[in-house]
Write a protein that holds these residues in place. Structure first.
Motif, mmCIF file in Angstrom:
data_model
loop_
_atom_site.group_PDB
_atom_site.id
_atom_site.type_symbol
_atom_site.label_atom_id
_atom_site.label_comp_id
_atom_site.label_asym_id
_atom_site.label_seq_id
_atom_site.Cartn_x
_atom_site.Cartn_y
_atom_site.Cartn_z
ATOM 1 N N SER A 124 0.816 -1.216 0.000
ATOM 2 C CA SER A 124 0.000 0.000 0.000
ATOM 3 C C SER A 124 0.847 1.261 0.000
ATOM 4 C CB SER A 124 -0.918 0.016 1.223
ATOM 5 O OG SER A 124 -0.154 -0.061 2.422
ATOM 6 N N SER A 150 -6.920 -4.478 -8.877
ATOM 7 C CA SER A 150 -7.874 -5.280 -8.104
ATOM 8 C C SER A 150 -9.076 -4.459 -7.696
ATOM 9 C CB SER A 150 -7.179 -5.857 -6.867
ATOM 10 O OG SER A 150 -6.771 -4.814 -5.991
ATOM 11 N N LYS A 151 -8.903 -3.161 -7.528
ATOM 12 C CA LYS A 151 -10.016 -2.278 -7.161
ATOM 13 C C LYS A 151 -11.030 -2.169 -8.294
ATOM 14 C CE LYS A 151 -10.745 2.314 -5.143
ATOM 15 N NZ LYS A 151 -10.082 3.583 -4.760
ATOM 16 N N SER A 152 -10.592 -2.366 -9.550
ATOM 17 C CA SER A 152 -11.496 -2.295 -10.690
ATOM 18 C C SER A 152 -12.206 -3.618 -10.960
ATOM 19 C CB SER A 152 -10.715 -1.876 -11.945
ATOM 20 O OG SER A 152 -9.793 -2.887 -12.321
ATOM 21 N N TYR A 169 -8.658 0.909 0.420
ATOM 22 C CA TYR A 169 -10.041 0.830 -0.036
ATOM 23 C C TYR A 169 -10.896 1.772 0.818
ATOM 24 C CZ TYR A 169 -8.790 -3.353 -2.660
ATOM 25 O OH TYR A 169 -8.225 -4.231 -3.548
ATOM 26 N N ARG A 225 -12.952 5.102 -0.178
ATOM 27 C CA ARG A 225 -12.843 3.714 0.283
ATOM 28 C C ARG A 225 -13.853 2.855 -0.465
ATOM 29 N NH1 ARG A 225 -11.879 1.277 6.168
ATOM 30 N NH2 ARG A 225 -9.809 1.805 5.402
ATOM 31 N N LYS A 226 -13.446 1.700 -0.851
ATOM 32 C CA LYS A 226 -14.302 0.781 -1.592
ATOM 33 C C LYS A 226 -14.223 -0.591 -0.958
ATOM 34 C CE LYS A 226 -15.114 -1.225 -6.157
ATOM 35 N NZ LYS A 226 -14.636 -1.312 -7.555
ATOM 36 N N MET A 263 -14.987 -4.503 -1.183
ATOM 37 C CA MET A 263 -15.139 -5.457 -2.270
ATOM 38 C C MET A 263 -15.413 -6.844 -1.723
ATOM 39 S SD MET A 263 -12.074 -4.319 -4.835
ATOM 40 C CE MET A 263 -12.714 -5.468 -6.047
#
Length: 388
Positions: free
Chosen positions: A124, A137-139, A167, A225-226, A228
């Motif tokens: 990170s 990976s966020k997409s 995130y 922040r997301k 998943m």
């Protein structure tokens, strides 16, 4: 001083500071500073032209799944076995240095699987291409966290920490007020104002519906922040005992596999399909047999699963001409059911669209709404004289 050095300096100051009532405001400001610096790490360098080394790949198919894990846990082997795409696998670490895509053909759908380079501690903060790996990976729609079954617990905690640090959940605020629906034990109004001042926010409306911490407040202010969906995939179960395999398999959101012995791949695909929540809808043209070869695949995360979303998926202008739809399947109370645009579709439903009929000018049949004859007698068309 670089961003990483500044983060380490603030973390050292936080470690030296005693936690008590007198220092909680100072610690809150330090946490806000660290969050801002970590966000800057994710931003591309200023002045960059945007040209990269092709790490990101174009989205393809009905869903995207990313393989996340430490080096040499079997990600490349898993990609090759599930998709048939060759990804170099070897016994040494960092065999994969870029993003390698593959396609899984499952339940009449195409799911894109991405093999990403291994993550190391400090990802990170940008170490080991960690910034690019986490951005890709966020997409994705879902993350498969591949773990070594013999080192699962320690690796799982490190990976979760690295992913959680970037995130963020997006939220927009406006105005200036502080309210809460319950007593707060971690944050008060003064601390909230100090953290907002650190971000140079002078117009904000803050409402607490739960006893949140300073970290939770910073996450909301950051606004990116997301959360998943994640499945923990424990590979190399052939090197541990059956009791340990049973313990890992009973953990939530977990699947045990063995790429060496090709074990439990069907369970992994079924679990992945269940978490993605894809909905296959088959079409039936009027007066013809239904088409079961090429379904329309919908998803709650990608547009929705309503009849309106189904029409927009076929053509964005189709919804203007829809009178109603006929639905067969588990979402219908009877077969067929007349449904509107707000009807929610289920997996393997069949849909027939009935369009509005265009009205003919002047009415239809024997009874017309108005006459088409000329208003004046002189304007009437005269018949040609008969030939003799």
């Amino acid at each position: 001083m670089g961003i990483i050095e500044r983060i380490k300096e603030i973390e050292a100051e936080m470690a030296r500071t005693q936690k008590n009532k007198a220092t909680e405001y100072h610690l809150g400001q330090l946490k806000a500073k660290i969050a801002k610096l970590r966000t800057q790490l994710l931003e591309p360098p200023k002045g960059s032209s945007g040209a990269g080394d092709g790490f990101e790949v174009t989205k393809f198919g009905h869903g995207r799944v990313a393989l996340i894990g430490f080096p040499s846990v079997g990600k490349s082997t898993l990609l090759t076995m599930l998709t048939g795409t060759h990804s170099e696998a070897a016994s040494y670490e960092f065999t994969t240095l870029t993003c390698i895509p593959g396609i899984i053909h499952y339940n009449d759908t195409k799911i894109q699987l991405l093999d990403l380079p291994g993550i190391i501690e400090g990802a990170s903060e940008g170490k080991g291409r960690g910034r690019q790996v986490i951005a890709v990976s966020k997409s994705s729609d879902i993350v498969l966290m591949v773990l070594d079954a013999s080192k699962s617990e320690g690796h799982r905690q490190i990976l979760t920490k690295e992913l959680e640090s970037i995130y963020f959940k997006k939220k927009k605020t406006g105005g200036i007020s502080f309210n809460s629906t319950l007593p707060l034990t971690h944050v008060d109004e003064k601390l909230c104002y100090q953290i907002l001042h650190e971000y140079k926010i002078h117009n904000a409306e803050v409402l607490f519906r739960e006893d949140a911490t300073v970290d939770d407040l910073i996450d909301v202010i950051e606004g990116n922040r997301k959360y998943m969906k994640c499945i923990y995939v424990y590979n190399k179960i052939d090197v541990i005992g059956i009791d340990d395999v049973d313990k890992l398999a009973r953990q939530p959101n977990s699947v045990v596999i063995s790429c060496n012995l090709k074990l439990n791949f069907d369970r992994l695909l079924a679990k992945m399909w269940e978490e993605m929540g894809l909905v296959r809808v088959y079409t039936k043209p009027q007066g013809q047999q239904p088409d079961f070869t090429d379904p329309v695949v919908l998803s709650t995360d990608r547009g929705g699963c309503m009849v309106e979303d189904f029409c927009n998926h076929i053509h964005r202008n189709l919804i203007k001409d829809v009178e109603y739809v006929l639905v067969w399947g588990t979402s219908a109370r009877h077969h067929p059911q007349h449904c509107g645009l707000g009807h929610s579709l289920h997996d393997e439903d069949m849909v027939q669209i009935v369009k509005r009929k265009e009205k003919e000018e002047g009415g239809r049949g024997r009874f017309k709404s108005h006459s088409t004859d000329p208003a004046r007698i002189s304007d009437r068309e005269k018949k040609a004289p008969l030939k003799t």
